[in-house]
Scaffold this motif. Structure first.
Motif, mmCIF file in Angstrom:
data_model
loop_
_atom_site.group_PDB
_atom_site.id
_atom_site.type_symbol
_atom_site.label_atom_id
_atom_site.label_comp_id
_atom_site.label_asym_id
_atom_site.label_seq_id
_atom_site.Cartn_x
_atom_site.Cartn_y
_atom_site.Cartn_z
ATOM 1 N N THR A 180 0.949 -1.148 0.008
ATOM 2 C CA THR A 180 0.142 -0.131 0.079
ATOM 3 C C THR A 180 0.863 1.471 -0.048
ATOM 4 O O THR A 180 1.910 1.487 0.901
ATOM 5 N N ILE A 181 0.655 2.070 -1.006
ATOM 6 C CA ILE A 181 1.440 3.265 -1.353
ATOM 7 C C ILE A 181 0.591 4.548 -1.110
ATOM 8 O O ILE A 181 -0.641 4.803 -1.872
ATOM 9 N N ILE A 182 1.059 5.412 -0.314
ATOM 10 C CA ILE A 182 0.301 6.806 -0.079
ATOM 11 C C ILE A 182 0.941 7.820 -0.602
ATOM 12 O O ILE A 182 2.195 8.218 0.183
ATOM 13 N N GLY A 212 -7.081 15.383 4.368
ATOM 14 C CA GLY A 212 -7.496 15.204 5.914
ATOM 15 C C GLY A 212 -6.231 15.153 6.747
ATOM 16 O O GLY A 212 -5.231 15.750 6.629
ATOM 17 N N ASN A 213 -6.516 14.610 8.019
ATOM 18 C CA ASN A 213 -5.456 14.706 9.026
ATOM 19 C C ASN A 213 -4.624 13.281 9.034
ATOM 20 O O ASN A 213 -3.614 13.355 9.865
ATOM 21 N N GLY A 214 -4.859 12.295 8.199
ATOM 22 C CA GLY A 214 -4.118 11.158 8.150
ATOM 23 C C GLY A 214 -5.078 10.180 7.534
ATOM 24 O O GLY A 214 -6.153 10.316 7.184
ATOM 25 N N SER A 254 -8.913 4.288 5.525
ATOM 26 C CA SER A 254 -9.830 5.359 5.444
ATOM 27 C C SER A 254 -8.923 6.539 5.923
ATOM 28 O O SER A 254 -7.810 6.562 6.467
ATOM 29 N N VAL A 255 -9.424 7.784 5.366
ATOM 30 C CA VAL A 255 -8.887 8.962 5.509
ATOM 31 C C VAL A 255 -9.480 9.555 6.930
ATOM 32 O O VAL A 255 -10.727 9.614 6.910
ATOM 33 N N ALA A 312 -11.305 5.438 12.923
ATOM 34 C CA ALA A 312 -11.990 4.122 12.556
ATOM 35 C C ALA A 312 -11.592 3.190 13.673
ATOM 36 O O ALA A 312 -10.327 3.114 14.068
ATOM 37 N N PRO A 313 -12.332 2.403 14.305
ATOM 38 C CA PRO A 313 -12.202 1.705 15.635
ATOM 39 C C PRO A 313 -11.163 0.616 15.119
ATOM 40 O O PRO A 313 -10.499 0.109 15.999
ATOM 41 N N GLN A 314 -11.143 -0.012 14.054
ATOM 42 C CA GLN A 314 -10.427 -1.031 13.668
ATOM 43 C C GLN A 314 -8.979 -0.431 13.268
ATOM 44 O O GLN A 314 -8.121 -1.420 12.737
ATOM 45 N N ALA A 315 -8.948 0.532 12.997
ATOM 46 C CA ALA A 315 -7.616 1.439 12.637
ATOM 47 C C ALA A 315 -6.349 0.805 13.520
ATOM 48 O O ALA A 315 -6.610 1.112 14.667
ATOM 49 N N SER A 316 -5.234 0.430 13.040
ATOM 50 C CA SER A 316 -3.941 0.216 13.958
ATOM 51 C C SER A 316 -2.812 1.235 13.751
ATOM 52 O O SER A 316 -1.792 1.081 14.259
#
Length: 222
Positions: free
Chosen positions: A78-80, A111-113, A124-125, A136-140
């Protein structure tokens, strides 16, 4: 727990065409792939360079971005990257998210990240708004793209450490390394503890999460 390797590109943009900046991105991507990184982030507006003009450049087409789409699929990474986007007739800072299984990038406002999690490939942004936090609650992992000058580094660091502690989420930051920017790409763990931070230079700030926690390293770009 899955082992997870990530990286932030501390990047100096090329004063040339978009094609030159994309080729420079590919050098970082290849270096991260050799380290088995599954996530790589670049600073804001990385594909055009930090904005020192009143108006942002034109948004990029999917055809221009195709080499990065191909690289994400080839390396299963995954590249951002940062680029201008257009919203309601106005150009604004945005991100292009290249997912390993996508035929074209997803582009949106910066966004902020960007929130990620390795188990489900969830992306997600993240934005702060008047209603509070939409993390998002599942984000780590929160990946944040910056263009932070040296005078702003301390405040930026404090904000990101606070965010990591408050939301118990690791934070990975990419920044520029060029005339007006002093590096400072970094990784903080879920308690806000600094794992690794870079000074000046073109390099990768890497992190690996395992059952023992985070380990970080700095890899110069060659």
């Amino acid at each position: 727990m899955l082992a997870w390797s990530i990286a932030a590109a501390q990047y100096a943009p090329r004063d040339g065409s978009i094609a030159e900046n994309i080729a420079h991105h590919l050098r970082f991507i290849d270096a991260a792939a050799h380290l088995d990184c599954k996530v790589l982030i670049f600073p804001e507006l990385s594909l055009t360079g930090p904005n020192d003009k009143q108006e942002l450049p034109s948004p990029l087409s999917d055809a221009q971005l195709q080499p990065l789409t191909d690289a994400a699929r080839r390396h299963q990474m995954t590249i951002i990257a940062g680029l201008p986007v257009e919203e309601n007739g106005q150009r604004r800072k945005g991100v292009a998210i290249f997912a390993p299984d996508a035929l074209k990038p997803y582009t949106c406002l910066q966004g902020n990240g960007t929130c990620l999690t390795p188990e489900s490939h969830y992306i997600s942004v993240f934005n702060l708004n008047n209603d509070g936090c939409d993390l998002a609650p599942q984000a780590s992992l929160l990946a944040t793209l910056t263009s932070t000058v040296e005078s702003q580094q301390s405040l930026n660091t404090q904000r990101l450490q606070w965010f990591a502690r408050k939301h118990a989420i690791a934070v990975l930051k990419s920044n520029y390394s060029c005339d007006y920017f002093s590096g400072g790409s970094a990784l903080w763990d879920e308690t806000g503890q600094l794992i690794v931070r870079a000074d000046q230079g073109e390099l990768l700030v890497t992190g690996r999460k395992s059952a023992q926690g985070w380990q970080g390293d700095i890899i110069p770009l060659r």
